[in-house]
Design an enzyme around this catalytic site. Structure first.
Site, mmCIF file in Angstrom:
data_model
loop_
_atom_site.group_PDB
_atom_site.id
_atom_site.type_symbol
_atom_site.label_atom_id
_atom_site.label_comp_id
_atom_site.label_asym_id
_atom_site.label_seq_id
_atom_site.Cartn_x
_atom_site.Cartn_y
_atom_site.Cartn_z
ATOM 1 N N HIS A 1 1.208 5.065 6.399
ATOM 2 C CA HIS A 1 0.631 5.485 5.116
ATOM 3 C C HIS A 1 0.603 7.006 4.984
ATOM 4 O O HIS A 1 0.112 7.710 5.863
ATOM 5 C CB HIS A 1 -0.782 4.915 4.971
ATOM 6 C CG HIS A 1 -0.822 3.432 5.071
ATOM 7 N ND1 HIS A 1 -1.112 2.774 6.249
ATOM 8 C CD2 HIS A 1 -0.574 2.470 4.146
ATOM 9 C CE1 HIS A 1 -1.059 1.470 6.052
ATOM 10 N NE2 HIS A 1 -0.734 1.255 4.772
ATOM 11 N N ASN B 1 4.762 -5.546 5.327
ATOM 12 C CA ASN B 1 3.859 -6.623 5.740
ATOM 13 C C ASN B 1 4.552 -7.974 5.855
ATOM 14 O O ASN B 1 3.886 -8.994 5.992
ATOM 15 C CB ASN B 1 2.702 -6.743 4.737
ATOM 16 C CG ASN B 1 1.897 -5.461 4.640
ATOM 17 O OD1 ASN B 1 1.478 -4.903 5.640
ATOM 18 N ND2 ASN B 1 1.691 -4.986 3.419
ATOM 19 N N GLY C 1 -1.665 -4.230 1.348
ATOM 20 C CA GLY C 1 -1.693 -5.372 2.251
ATOM 21 C C GLY C 1 -0.838 -6.553 1.857
ATOM 22 O O GLY C 1 -0.865 -7.586 2.537
ATOM 23 N N SER D 1 0.805 -1.223 0.000
ATOM 24 C CA SER D 1 0.000 0.000 0.000
ATOM 25 C C SER D 1 0.835 1.267 0.000
ATOM 26 O O SER D 1 0.348 2.329 -0.414
ATOM 27 C CB SER D 1 -0.929 0.013 1.218
ATOM 28 O OG SER D 1 -0.188 -0.101 2.425
ATOM 29 N N ASP E 1 -2.122 7.138 10.276
ATOM 30 C CA ASP E 1 -1.279 6.227 11.045
ATOM 31 C C ASP E 1 0.178 6.560 10.750
ATOM 32 O O ASP E 1 0.471 7.546 10.084
ATOM 33 C CB ASP E 1 -1.603 4.761 10.731
ATOM 34 C CG ASP E 1 -1.458 4.432 9.244
ATOM 35 O OD1 ASP E 1 -0.503 4.935 8.610
ATOM 36 O OD2 ASP E 1 -2.292 3.684 8.701
#
Length: 271
Positions: A232, A105, A73, A41, A229
């Site tokens: 991102h 991830n 993701g 992402s 957050d």
């Protein structure tokens, strides 16, 4: 049957023109390669308050098409298992460039019963784990990205391994960029070294480029680029992260990559 000299010359001329046109068409295709982006992402097209940096790379390049195949993701493992690297390998042709950037991830362990399907097996070589949830064999980050890169390179394309972008290094009010980066930064560099003998693998330390930019931007500005957050970025942040990538390519910190020749003159300096 006899042919006059005039007829023979005209026929040869026609063949020559036809051959020349064929050569020109081939050269034209090879002169305009495509850049494919594989990532998560932080690279992908998202939306709303957030955006990945891959969407802001095209304006920084000249004479080359960018296709953003990053998906939110995903890790090197899940991107592989979903067949996305296979899709990329089927798309590329000789002269194309593929940027591979994962890491956000890929952490954790696949051994537990709550395996999320993204965590790679710890290590950088031939280590193999077993998913505690599905029983599948799980390989290392380097296994996934290097296997994909070998397939892509075999088709005549080049691969740039880019280290993952950092999280907000000013979270909490003090700069955190002096600490050693996450392990996947080193893994990406190692992947390029492991395939250096192909002559078609290179490394861009995107992590360090963005870290240097955040140090220059300072606390307030950097925090403003993270609306939801610490991972991102906003569209403005994604634009800056793309510019940091382009500047790292221009400076050839980690060696020259095939993208350098396609950088648009006059790109801004962000760190």
């Amino acid at each position: 049957m006899r042919f006059s000299s005039t007829t023979l010359i005209a026929g040869l001329a026609a063949v020559s023109v036809s051959d020349a046109r064929s050569v020109n068409l081939v050269d034209c295709k090879r002169a305009t390669p495509t850049v494919y982006l594989a990532g998560d992402s932080t690279t992908a097209k998202t939306g709303g308050l957030l955006m990945g940096w891959g969407e802001y790379l095209p304006p920084l390049l000249n004479g080359i098409t960018v296709v953003n195949k990053a998906v939110s993701g995903r890790s090197a493992r899940s991107y592989t298992n979903e067949g996305r690297f296979t899709e990329l390998a089927n798309l590329v042709t000789a002269g194309d460039i593929v940027v591979i950037e994962f890491g956000h991830n890929d952490g954790g362990s696949p051994n537990s019963a709550s395996d999320n399907g993204r965590s790679d097996c710890p290590g950088t070589g031939s280590e193999v784990c077993v998913s505690g949830k599905t029983g599948e064999k799980v390989y290392t980050f380097n296994h996934y990205v290097e296997t994909a890169a070998k397939t892509i390179i075999a088709k005549g394309a080049s691969v740039i391994f880019a280290s993952q972008t950092p999280n907000n290094l000013w979270e909490g009010g003090s700069y955190g960029g002096y600490a050693p980066p996450v392990r996947f930064v080193g893994y990406a560099s190692l992947a390029a070294k492991n395939l250096a003998n192909t002559g078609k693998a290179s490394f861009v330390d995107h992590y360090q480029a963005v870290a240097n930019m955040y140090l220059k931007l300072g606390n307030t500005k950097t925090n403003s680029l993270y609306p939801s957050d610490h991972t991102h970025t906003s569209p403005e942040g994604a634009d800056l992260v793309a510019k940091a990538f382009a500047q790292a390519v221009m400076l050839a910190w980690n060696g020259t990559t095939p993208l350098k020749g396609y950088l648009r003159p006059g790109n801004p300096t962000v760190f």
